[in-house]
Scaffold this motif. Structure first.
Motif, PDB file in Angstrom:
ATOM      1  N   HIS A   1       0.829  -1.209   0.000  1.00 14.76           N
ATOM      2  CA  HIS A   1       0.000   0.000   0.000  1.00 14.76           C
ATOM      3  C   HIS A   1       0.864   1.261   0.000  1.00 14.76           C
ATOM      4  O   HIS A   1       0.532   2.244  -0.680  1.00 14.76           O
ATOM      5  N   LEU A   2       1.952   1.251   0.741  1.00 16.43           N
ATOM      6  CA  LEU A   2       2.817   2.427   0.759  1.00 16.43           C
ATOM      7  C   LEU A   2       3.471   2.638  -0.603  1.00 16.43           C
ATOM      8  O   LEU A   2       3.662   3.792  -1.026  1.00 16.43           O
ATOM      9  N   ASN A   3       3.790   1.564  -1.301  1.00 17.50           N
ATOM     10  CA  ASN A   3       4.321   1.706  -2.661  1.00 17.50           C
ATOM     11  C   ASN A   3       3.254   2.290  -3.592  1.00 17.50           C
ATOM     12  O   ASN A   3       3.568   3.112  -4.470  1.00 17.50           O
ATOM     13  N   TYR A   4       2.011   1.882  -3.397  1.00 21.84           N
ATOM     14  CA  TYR A   4       0.902   2.428  -4.181  1.00 21.84           C
ATOM     15  C   TYR A   4       0.754   3.929  -3.926  1.00 21.84           C
ATOM     16  O   TYR A   4       0.583   4.731  -4.850  1.00 21.84           O
ATOM     17  N   ILE A   5       0.825   4.315  -2.657  1.00 21.97           N
ATOM     18  CA  ILE A   5       0.709   5.735  -2.314  1.00 21.97           C
ATOM     19  C   ILE A   5       1.868   6.523  -2.901  1.00 21.97           C
ATOM     20  O   ILE A   5       1.681   7.639  -3.426  1.00 21.97           O
ATOM     21  N   ALA A   6       3.066   5.979  -2.857  1.00 16.78           N
ATOM     22  CA  ALA A   6       4.231   6.661  -3.420  1.00 16.78           C
ATOM     23  C   ALA A   6       4.029   6.931  -4.903  1.00 16.78           C
ATOM     24  O   ALA A   6       4.395   8.005  -5.403  1.00 16.78           O
ATOM     25  N   GLN A   7       3.438   5.971  -5.614  1.00 10.62           N
ATOM     26  CA  GLN A   7       3.155   6.190  -7.036  1.00 10.62           C
ATOM     27  C   GLN A   7       2.113   7.291  -7.216  1.00 10.62           C
ATOM     28  O   GLN A   7       2.209   8.121  -8.132  1.00 10.62           O
ATOM     29  N   ALA A   8       1.108   7.308  -6.340  1.00  9.48           N
ATOM     30  CA  ALA A   8       0.043   8.313  -6.446  1.00  9.48           C
ATOM     31  C   ALA A   8       0.563   9.719  -6.172  1.00  9.48           C
ATOM     32  O   ALA A   8       0.023  10.694  -6.703  1.00  9.48           O
ATOM     33  N   ILE A   9       1.600   9.824  -5.361  1.00  7.96           N
ATOM     34  CA  ILE A   9       2.168  11.139  -5.065  1.00  7.96           C
ATOM     35  C   ILE A   9       2.775  11.766  -6.316  1.00  7.96           C
ATOM     36  O   ILE A   9       2.727  12.991  -6.498  1.00  7.96           O
ATOM     37  N   GLY A  10       3.312  10.933  -7.192  1.00  4.84           N
ATOM     38  CA  GLY A  10       3.873  11.461  -8.439  1.00  4.84           C
ATOM     39  C   GLY A  10       5.018  12.403  -8.175  1.00  4.84           C
ATOM     40  O   GLY A  10       5.959  12.085  -7.446  1.00  4.84           O
ATOM     41  N   ASP A  11       4.939  13.604  -8.766  1.00 11.86           N
ATOM     42  CA  ASP A  11       6.012  14.593  -8.603  1.00 11.86           C
ATOM     43  C   ASP A  11       5.980  15.268  -7.239  1.00 11.86           C
ATOM     44  O   ASP A  11       6.935  15.942  -6.854  1.00 11.86           O
TER      45      ASP A  11
ATOM     46  N   ALA B   1       9.071  11.658   3.161  1.00  5.87           N
ATOM     47  CA  ALA B   1       9.148  13.030   2.646  1.00  5.87           C
ATOM     48  C   ALA B   1       7.752  13.643   2.517  1.00  5.87           C
ATOM     49  O   ALA B   1       7.554  14.841   2.773  1.00  5.87           O
ATOM     50  N   TYR B   2       6.793  12.818   2.128  1.00  4.40           N
ATOM     51  CA  TYR B   2       5.394  13.264   2.055  1.00  4.40           C
ATOM     52  C   TYR B   2       4.907  13.699   3.439  1.00  4.40           C
ATOM     53  O   TYR B   2       4.260  14.740   3.585  1.00  4.40           O
ATOM     54  N   TRP B   3       5.226  12.921   4.461  1.00  5.15           N
ATOM     55  CA  TRP B   3       4.851  13.269   5.828  1.00  5.15           C
ATOM     56  C   TRP B   3       5.511  14.578   6.252  1.00  5.15           C
ATOM     57  O   TRP B   3       4.878  15.431   6.883  1.00  5.15           O
ATOM     58  N   ASP B   4       6.760  14.767   5.906  1.00  4.78           N
ATOM     59  CA  ASP B   4       7.438  16.029   6.213  1.00  4.78           C
ATOM     60  C   ASP B   4       6.702  17.195   5.568  1.00  4.78           C
ATOM     61  O   ASP B   4       6.513  18.257   6.186  1.00  4.78           O
ATOM     62  N   ALA B   5       6.265  17.016   4.310  1.00  4.88           N
ATOM     63  CA  ALA B   5       5.555  18.083   3.602  1.00  4.88           C
ATOM     64  C   ALA B   5       4.193  18.348   4.235  1.00  4.88           C
ATOM     65  O   ALA B   5       3.761  19.509   4.334  1.00  4.88           O
ATOM     66  N   LEU B   6       3.506  17.309   4.677  1.00  3.91           N
ATOM     67  CA  LEU B   6       2.215  17.494   5.337  1.00  3.91           C
ATOM     68  C   LEU B   6       2.363  18.342   6.594  1.00  3.91           C
ATOM     69  O   LEU B   6       1.539  19.211   6.875  1.00  3.91           O
ATOM     70  N   GLN B   7       3.421  18.091   7.347  1.00  2.00           N
ATOM     71  CA  GLN B   7       3.608  18.803   8.606  1.00  2.00           C
ATOM     72  C   GLN B   7       3.955  20.280   8.410  1.00  2.00           C
ATOM     73  O   GLN B   7       3.919  21.049   9.374  1.00  2.00           O
ATOM     74  N   GLN B   8       4.272  20.674   7.191  1.00  2.00           N
ATOM     75  CA  GLN B   8       4.560  22.078   6.903  1.00  2.00           C
ATOM     76  C   GLN B   8       3.326  22.842   6.435  1.00  2.00           C
ATOM     77  O   GLN B   8       3.382  24.060   6.245  1.00  2.00           O
TER      78      GLN B   8
END
Length: 204
Positions: A132-142, A179-186
């Motif tokens: 699932h985390l690999n799926y989410i990583a793909q969905a994040i894209g750029d 990195a996505y989590w870091d961006a969410l926290q900002q």
């Protein structure tokens, strides 16, 4: 004014995040967790299943985070937390918004619950979570978030589970999700919500 029934360390922070983004106040009623980290009996007087979050808006009483987020966006005429309607991105977003609780949550909890109890995560549970985390990583894209730099409803919805996975060091093999989590926290709404209600996941 919206009344929000908010359990500590719960999905209610998602609602506070969106309200902060929209510049809308709420009447927040807080509930502490029990020593076993469960919801108190008082929440059963709000919802038959003892759920949080629950919002009340005049005669309306609404549970389920995704429904609440959609309701608030509609109520306040907000279209800045979804891609433009009628686009492929809009429907991708809607699928991701529902995916969080309908598909991901059950899988994530199979890893979160033993880790939270200080027990080893079963290999099968870890493997399912990794998929699932690999799926989410793909969905994040750029990136950095699902649809660029601004949090959409789907990002807000996903944040709670990611907070727990990060808290329990279950993102170590998934640097893009970290990195996505870091961006969410900002995000300003995340900062405002956690400053007023505390962190999404309990501190170490």
């Amino acid at each position: 004014m919206i009344t929000l029934h908010a359990l500590k360390y719960s999905r209610a922070t998602r609602v506070l995040w969106l309200l902060a983004d929209l510049g809308q106040p709420c009447n927040r009623i807080d509930y502490d967790r029990t020593e076993s980290f469960r919801a108190p009996e008082a929440l059963q007087r709000v919802h038959p299943l003892g759920k949080s979050p629950v919002i009340e808006d005049d005669s309306e009483k609404i549970a389920e985070s995704a429904t609440i987020l959609r309701y608030l966006a509609h109520k306040y005429g907000d279209d800045s937390h979804t891609p433009p309607r009628g686009t492929a991105e809009f429907w991708q977003h809607e699928a991701l918004l529902d995916y969080v609780e309908s598909s991901l949550a059950g899988v994530a909890l199979q890893a979160i619950l033993p880790a939270f109890a200080g027990e080893p995560v079963p290999q099968e549970a870890r493997g399912a979570l990794d998929r699932h985390l690999n799926y989410i990583a793909q969905a994040i894209g750029d990136g950095p978030l699902f649809f660029g730099a601004r949090a959409m409803l789907a990002d807000i919805q996903l944040s709670y589970l990611i907070a727990f996975l990060a808290r329990l060091d279950l993102l170590a093999d998934h640097p893009r999700i970290a990195a996505y989590w870091d961006a969410l926290q900002q995000q300003p709404g995340y900062i405002a919500a956690t400053q007023t209600a505390g962190p999404m996941a309990p501190p170490t």
